[in-house]
Write an enzyme that holds these catalytic residues in place. Sequence first.
Site, PDB file in Angstrom:
ATOM      1  N   LYS A  45     -16.195 -17.600   4.808  1.00 39.10           N
ATOM      2  CA  LYS A  45     -17.751 -17.434   4.720  1.00 39.10           C
ATOM      3  C   LYS A  45     -18.446 -17.017   3.622  1.00 39.10           C
ATOM      4  O   LYS A  45     -18.285 -15.967   2.640  1.00 39.10           O
ATOM      5  CB  LYS A  45     -17.951 -15.960   5.665  1.00 39.10           C
ATOM      6  N   GLY A  47      -6.759  -7.785   0.228  1.00 39.80           N
ATOM      7  CA  GLY A  47      -6.936  -8.714   1.521  1.00 39.80           C
ATOM      8  C   GLY A  47      -5.937  -9.911   1.475  1.00 39.80           C
ATOM      9  O   GLY A  47      -5.073  -9.738   1.108  1.00 39.80           O
ATOM     10  N   ARG A  62       0.702  -1.087   0.000  1.00 37.81           N
ATOM     11  CA  ARG A  62      -0.109  -0.029   0.093  1.00 37.81           C
ATOM     12  C   ARG A  62       1.001   1.300  -0.223  1.00 37.81           C
ATOM     13  O   ARG A  62       0.269   2.208  -0.519  1.00 37.81           O
ATOM     14  CB  ARG A  62      -0.978  -0.125   1.249  1.00 37.81           C
ATOM     15  N   GLY A  67     -11.862  -5.107   1.453  1.00 39.24           N
ATOM     16  CA  GLY A  67     -13.615  -4.791   1.406  1.00 39.24           C
ATOM     17  C   GLY A  67     -14.133  -3.543   0.546  1.00 39.24           C
ATOM     18  O   GLY A  67     -15.159  -3.870  -0.163  1.00 39.24           O
TER      19      GLY A  67
HETATM   20  C1  3PG Z   1      -8.660  -1.917   5.242  1.00 39.90           C
HETATM   21  O1  3PG Z   1      -7.468  -2.392   5.730  1.00 39.90           O
HETATM   22  O2  3PG Z   1      -9.412  -2.828   5.159  1.00 39.90           O
HETATM   23  C2  3PG Z   1      -8.753  -0.659   5.119  1.00 39.90           C
HETATM   24  O3  3PG Z   1      -7.655   0.238   5.342  1.00 39.90           O
HETATM   25  C3  3PG Z   1      -9.881   0.152   6.013  1.00 39.90           C
HETATM   26  O4  3PG Z   1      -9.667  -0.367   7.456  1.00 39.90           O
HETATM   27  P1  3PG Z   1     -10.991  -0.739   8.101  1.00 39.90           P
HETATM   28  O5  3PG Z   1     -11.528  -1.896   7.639  1.00 39.90           O
HETATM   29  O6  3PG Z   1     -10.350  -0.804   9.471  1.00 39.90           O
HETATM   30  O7  3PG Z   1     -11.868   0.462   7.946  1.00 39.90           O
END
Ligand code: 3PG
Length: 395
Positions: free
Chosen positions: A197, A354, A35, A377
Amino acid sequence: MKTLDTYDFSGKKALIRVDFNVPLNDKYEITDDTRITATIPTIKKILKDGGSCILMSHLGRPKDGPTEKYSLKHLVNPLSLILGVSVKFADDCIGESAAEQAASLKPGEVLLLENLRFYKEEEKGDVVFAEKLSKLGDVWVNDAFGTAHRAHASTAVIGQFFEDRVCGYVMQAEIDNAQKILEHAERPFTAIMGGAKISDKILIIERLLDKVDTLIIGGGMTYTFTKAQGGEIGKSLLEADKQPLALEILAKAKEKGVKIVLPSDNVCADKFSNDANKQVVKTGEIPADWEGLDIGPETIKTFTGILEKSKTILWNGPMGVFEFPNFATGTNAVAEAVVKATEENGAFSLIGGGDSASAINNAGYGDRVSYVSTGGGALLEYMEGKTLPGVAALE
Ligand code: 3PG
Ligand code: MG
């Protein structure tokens, strides 16, 4: 939407929302700097124009104000090294000293602010807090795609206080690549979804059924499919109440002419541990006290065979508990197949944030696929068709 390339930052202080929410080990060393490296071109473009950069981010989910563990000061040295510029640090993101440091910033200089989430106002999307932040810069750049699904003060609310709101390179690339997959996919288009999930992935799976030729499903969520079809899954992960949903997905796919491919064998373990005893069994035949932790060799052959013939690949979610090296074989084999399709078959491959991004980076394949998303997400929500507040604030 204003883009970086059409904006001249000369003499301007750019307040840039980045997503520097990176994993740190217990010595506060960064274990995956994807990132950070992703944001470097945005910062460099602004500096090259003769502007200066004020970087703001969150790190982790601090609950009670300033915490050593979540301080962004741990990122100052690594960021300076990667960027090749000595980065200054403000130990608060608002207040007098941050204001002074921002005001005295000269063209070519970079200032990193302390964790935005040390203030509860950030996640609440507080307008007063957003306005205070906005005073630090002349123009707002949003490059935090990974946090674009949050309607927080610095990611969305702040936009109203700027005449000039600019989309950063990361944000732009993420949207372009997601659009390419969703709207201009070359066929055959295969999506490979994994993870624990069904409930996390149901919306994207439903959307993909209108887009893909083949949907491969691996990972923890497959045991719910197996159970729903009458198979034995032992102590494997199960979302008991999602069994009807699993059957519904299979029926919908059939209706839409999408081929769904599930595992035909599994590697199961006698405990949830890397050093567990393991055995390969047919899917649906997991012994009572055992649990499935990876896809089996026959499944690997099937999955990789399909991937290697695909022209477009979307991968989201691991095939097993890849954090345990003894159960990472399936996930690594998929990573290799995605690389092979990209390099030998000219496929466009998008790795969705992720865990799958960590998996591909850990395997050393990060730069041998078409694009690794910085969003977990956020990418899922974008692909589900939701409006991301961080993107909407730029429009
Ligand atoms: C992440 O890693 O999902 C983003 O940086 C957002 O963080 P958060 O899910 O804690 O809002
Ligand atoms: Mg998250």
